[in-house]
Design a protein around this motif. Sequence first.
Motif, PDB file in Angstrom:
ATOM      1  N   TRP A   1       8.690  10.121   3.801  1.00  0.00           N
ATOM      2  CA  TRP A   1       8.124   8.778   3.744  1.00  0.00           C
ATOM      3  C   TRP A   1       8.320   8.084   5.085  1.00  0.00           C
ATOM      4  O   TRP A   1       9.361   8.213   5.729  1.00  0.00           O
ATOM      5  N   VAL A   2       7.318   7.326   5.486  1.00  0.00           N
ATOM      6  CA  VAL A   2       7.466   6.385   6.585  1.00  0.00           C
ATOM      7  C   VAL A   2       6.938   5.044   6.073  1.00  0.00           C
ATOM      8  O   VAL A   2       5.989   5.006   5.277  1.00  0.00           O
ATOM      9  N   HIS A   3       7.582   3.966   6.483  1.00  0.00           N
ATOM     10  CA  HIS A   3       7.111   2.668   5.992  1.00  0.00           C
ATOM     11  C   HIS A   3       7.328   1.598   7.052  1.00  0.00           C
ATOM     12  O   HIS A   3       8.108   1.762   7.997  1.00  0.00           O
ATOM     13  N   ARG A   4       6.622   0.488   6.872  1.00  0.00           N
ATOM     14  CA  ARG A   4       6.835  -0.698   7.688  1.00  0.00           C
ATOM     15  C   ARG A   4       6.683  -1.924   6.811  1.00  0.00           C
ATOM     16  O   ARG A   4       5.973  -1.895   5.796  1.00  0.00           O
ATOM     17  N   VAL A   5       7.338  -3.006   7.204  1.00  0.00           N
ATOM     18  CA  VAL A   5       7.286  -4.270   6.479  1.00  0.00           C
ATOM     19  C   VAL A   5       6.916  -5.364   7.471  1.00  0.00           C
ATOM     20  O   VAL A   5       7.453  -5.411   8.580  1.00  0.00           O
ATOM     21  N   ALA A   6       6.001  -6.241   7.080  1.00  0.00           N
ATOM     22  CA  ALA A   6       5.588  -7.349   7.939  1.00  0.00           C
ATOM     23  C   ALA A   6       5.675  -8.646   7.155  1.00  0.00           C
ATOM     24  O   ALA A   6       5.271  -8.706   5.991  1.00  0.00           O
ATOM     25  N   ARG A   7       6.203  -9.678   7.775  1.00  0.00           N
ATOM     26  CA  ARG A   7       6.260 -11.017   7.194  1.00  0.00           C
ATOM     27  C   ARG A   7       5.364 -11.941   8.003  1.00  0.00           C
ATOM     28  O   ARG A   7       5.141 -11.745   9.182  1.00  0.00           O
ATOM     29  N   ASP A   8       4.874 -12.995   7.335  1.00  0.00           N
ATOM     30  CA  ASP A   8       4.004 -13.970   8.006  1.00  0.00           C
ATOM     31  C   ASP A   8       2.861 -13.259   8.725  1.00  0.00           C
ATOM     32  O   ASP A   8       2.701 -13.329   9.949  1.00  0.00           O
TER      33      ASP A   8
ATOM     34  N   ASP B   1       0.849  -1.191   0.000  1.00  0.00           N
ATOM     35  CA  ASP B   1       0.000   0.000   0.000  1.00  0.00           C
ATOM     36  C   ASP B   1       0.881   1.236   0.000  1.00  0.00           C
ATOM     37  O   ASP B   1       1.830   1.330   0.795  1.00  0.00           O
ATOM     38  N   ARG B   2       0.549   2.201  -0.868  1.00  0.00           N
ATOM     39  CA  ARG B   2       1.214   3.504  -0.854  1.00  0.00           C
ATOM     40  C   ARG B   2       0.147   4.557  -0.590  1.00  0.00           C
ATOM     41  O   ARG B   2      -0.745   4.775  -1.410  1.00  0.00           O
ATOM     42  N   VAL B   3       0.271   5.208   0.552  1.00  0.00           N
ATOM     43  CA  VAL B   3      -0.735   6.152   1.032  1.00  0.00           C
ATOM     44  C   VAL B   3      -0.195   7.566   0.866  1.00  0.00           C
ATOM     45  O   VAL B   3       0.957   7.843   1.219  1.00  0.00           O
ATOM     46  N   ARG B   4      -1.030   8.466   0.356  1.00  0.00           N
ATOM     47  CA  ARG B   4      -0.617   9.859   0.175  1.00  0.00           C
ATOM     48  C   ARG B   4      -1.445  10.749   1.092  1.00  0.00           C
ATOM     49  O   ARG B   4      -2.681  10.772   0.992  1.00  0.00           O
ATOM     50  N   VAL B   5      -0.759  11.470   1.983  1.00  0.00           N
ATOM     51  CA  VAL B   5      -1.397  12.400   2.912  1.00  0.00           C
ATOM     52  C   VAL B   5      -1.155  13.823   2.419  1.00  0.00           C
ATOM     53  O   VAL B   5      -0.011  14.215   2.159  1.00  0.00           O
TER      54      VAL B   5
ATOM     55  N   ARG C   1       3.351   8.697   2.492  1.00  0.00           N
ATOM     56  CA  ARG C   1       4.099   9.906   2.142  1.00  0.00           C
ATOM     57  C   ARG C   1       3.287  11.129   2.531  1.00  0.00           C
ATOM     58  O   ARG C   1       2.108  11.247   2.175  1.00  0.00           O
ATOM     59  N   PHE C   2       3.924  12.032   3.255  1.00  0.00           N
ATOM     60  CA  PHE C   2       3.258  13.220   3.760  1.00  0.00           C
ATOM     61  C   PHE C   2       3.617  14.441   2.911  1.00  0.00           C
ATOM     62  O   PHE C   2       4.743  14.564   2.420  1.00  0.00           O
TER      63      PHE C   2
END
Length: 328
Positions: free
Chosen positions: A308-315, A152-156, A267-268
């Motif tokens: 930009w701020v991001h996070r990654v999740a596995r499983d 997901d790429r979110v634009r604020v 992204r802000f």
Amino acid sequence: MSYPPTQAQVRGGAGSRSPDVDLLLRAGPFHTALRAAIEQSGLTLEALQHRLAQRGIRVSRASLSYWQQGRSRPERADSLRAVRAIEHILGLPAHTLAALLGPPRPRGRWTRGGSVARRYDGLLEPAPALAQTIEPVLGPSDRKMRVFCQEDRVRVGPDRAIYSVRTRVVVRALDDDPDRFLAVYCAEPGSQARDIVPTAEENCRLGRVRRHPQAAVIAMELLFDRRLRAGETHLFDYEFAISSPIPSADYRRGFRYPGDTYVLGVRFAEEAVPVRCFALTQNGVRQDGVEAECDEVDGELPLTPGRWVHRVARDVNPGVLGVRWEWE
């Protein structure tokens, strides 16, 4: 290594606690006992966070605040280590707070195989509107796929509101013949579903679109050009744009079934840069009147110079993953 004593230890530890605090430490619940013990110690959350950092334990102030409010509870190994350290910092006997947590709630992976009926109520708010919007357009394909990876790429925008969410998905077929994917978006309370504009971007085309008449909830079918065979994957992009958004403090993605990989980037605008960002997790799904587990703030996330701020999740487990931000 030795550490400076806390105010509670200087005042004499357990002997200086009030009867009310002692009762809470024996009977709980955890969040109330934690809050009372911190208040009795005279430490601020910032000071407690600093003392934990001296021990090599990194916990955000937001997590500490959520723990003492009951909005989340420590369950991960690092969080439980922090609880043991907090007991020492506050001058409490070992396991005083940890014992109030009880056994860990089940996590684990839900089954990946088989065509299991999928329920959407209780995953995101507003729960009734979500189920009312989605369930009439569910088809057999919904039970035959799992998300392999999703981004997901979110634009604020400058007014602190979410203006668009662009999503890239790879799904894997569990059985033969799935040929469509159901995408869902819930805007901020007070928004209108008619202001949410869905678009099939790449490798899919728009099918049925259903908007809730009162709540800001929309569901759209994304049709593939062929039916998938069991084990096959399919890559496609779609987007939700919001024409009249309301300022937001977080973005959340709900997962009803397990997934492999999830990437979320926000992204802000230059005029609206938050002061802090945090990873947000809600484990479990509310079903049959049972509340889902509370939000758990997993830690502060860095904001890049490009905003930009991001996070990654596995499983990925069933529940909600997201990013929360603070403007002040």
